[in-house]
Design a protein around this motif. Sequence first.
Motif, PDB file in Angstrom:
ATOM      1  N   THR A   1     -49.671  22.375  34.437  1.00 54.52           N
ATOM      2  CA  THR A   1     -48.105  22.261  34.239  1.00 54.52           C
ATOM      3  C   THR A   1     -47.761  23.567  33.398  1.00 54.52           C
ATOM      4  N   LEU A   2     -46.685  23.905  33.544  1.00 56.67           N
ATOM      5  CA  LEU A   2     -45.938  25.164  32.487  1.00 56.67           C
ATOM      6  C   LEU A   2     -45.285  24.477  31.510  1.00 56.67           C
ATOM      7  N   HIS A   3     -45.582  25.139  30.416  1.00 57.53           N
ATOM      8  CA  HIS A   3     -44.688  24.614  29.002  1.00 57.53           C
ATOM      9  C   HIS A   3     -43.833  25.675  28.872  1.00 57.53           C
ATOM     10  N   ILE A   4     -42.543  25.486  28.582  1.00 59.77           N
ATOM     11  CA  ILE A   4     -41.576  26.663  27.999  1.00 59.77           C
ATOM     12  C   ILE A   4     -40.983  26.120  26.614  1.00 59.77           C
ATOM     13  N   ALA A   5     -41.483  26.814  25.834  1.00 59.60           N
ATOM     14  CA  ALA A   5     -41.479  26.556  24.271  1.00 59.60           C
ATOM     15  C   ALA A   5     -40.439  27.534  23.630  1.00 59.60           C
ATOM     16  N   GLU A   6     -39.495  27.187  22.967  1.00 56.77           N
ATOM     17  CA  GLU A   6     -38.467  27.699  22.113  1.00 56.77           C
ATOM     18  C   GLU A   6     -39.340  28.301  20.933  1.00 56.77           C
ATOM     19  N   LEU A   7     -39.189  29.542  20.378  1.00 58.66           N
ATOM     20  CA  LEU A   7     -39.767  30.260  19.397  1.00 58.66           C
ATOM     21  C   LEU A   7     -38.763  30.246  17.973  1.00 58.66           C
ATOM     22  N   THR A   8     -39.106  30.161  16.928  1.00 60.28           N
ATOM     23  CA  THR A   8     -38.468  30.151  15.796  1.00 60.28           C
ATOM     24  C   THR A   8     -37.742  31.647  15.599  1.00 60.28           C
ATOM     25  N   ASP A   9     -36.705  31.588  14.823  1.00 61.55           N
ATOM     26  CA  ASP A   9     -35.755  32.763  14.909  1.00 61.55           C
ATOM     27  C   ASP A   9     -36.439  34.074  14.354  1.00 61.55           C
ATOM     28  N   ASP A  10     -37.530  34.158  13.652  1.00 63.32           N
ATOM     29  CA  ASP A  10     -38.544  35.230  13.549  1.00 63.32           C
ATOM     30  C   ASP A  10     -39.499  35.515  14.564  1.00 63.32           C
TER      31      ASP A  10
END
Length: 372
Positions: A233-242
């Motif tokens: 399964t793919l995971h799509i993850a948001e990164l922090t602003d930096d």
Amino acid sequence: MKSKYVLILICSFLIFSCEIPENTFKPGEVWLDNNGVHINAHGGGILFFNDTYYWFGEHKTEGEAGNKANVGVHCYSSKDLYNWKDEGVALSVSNDSSSLIVKGCIVERPKVIYNTKNKQFVMWFHHELKGKGYDAAMTGVALSDKITGPYNYVKSMNPNKSQWPLNYPDSLKSLSPNLDGFKRWSEEWNKEMINGAILKRDFERGQMARDMTLFVDDDGKAYHIHSSEENTTLHIAELTDDYLDFTGKYTRVLINKSNEAPAIFKKGEKYFMITSGLSGWKPNAARSAVADHPLGPWKELGNPCRGTEEEVTKTFYSQSTFVLPVQGKQDTYIFMADRWTPENAIDGRYIWLPIEFENNKPIIKWQDEWKM
Ligand code: DGJ
């Protein structure tokens, strides 16, 4: 008469010794850099910065052991995408045996993005620990103030420790999916996988992250897309602003569909993804999908390749790594893929092909030689 021959000799020497710039792509051929050396940037991606394209990829070495990170991540620059200048090794592996990024570990599919707020270049890559095969399934981060590096290794991690995916139903959180005794791909096994057997197994230590890519949206938000849950399964993850960490906001995508080699691009308001199936270094059929947001939901669009049966089922003997939007040319995208040569890693070839659109679906066709 004699002077005529001397003149012919001088002219031929001049013609052959002059570097003739490239003005076409020749997928699958040896691609020489400004020093006449085959480009060494496998599993790569491209960042456009200050009117220049920068290509980062795995520096492979000769033989089968050349698939390990013996050197690091190589960088090349180009103004026109046809002619590439060697910018050297951007991220070097370490000789210190206590470092996680010690020579002989695995560094794959490096991607670099630019953080406009901090004015820093951030590299992420699939990282496996030396001597542990592909078990660690980590993602690594490195940082530089200069696009070509040197990049300083920051850390490696299993993402999203103790975080539930945004699209994981509450009703499943209290269940204990269990794969014991089920044959792989049996109906019961699939059900447990879909219900999150591996997701739950890895909940506390952090999720698996193997083949990966990065995508920065128009609003500056960056996403890390990786094969997780034992590549099912793919995971799509948001990164922090930096861009140095995960926010904890992520989704499970194409659940239990076994995708790797993800590449994402945006056309108009739609997000498109091209991936491969799982067959190690051997090519298989590409897949594509579309979404209205990077976090999904994603809808499958099928195999984007067109051509002979052999070309379509093997993605022209290659595996996706990146989709490059060409600057200044609206709706012009290049599908970038690798033709791996695991027995002599350094000889791997680059398959770059134009992406066309038919009925709002990305389509890729073979070309022996082409230009934008
Ligand atoms: C397929 C992946 O896409 C590659 O990056 C690499 O990890 C190979 N598998 C290793 O077999």
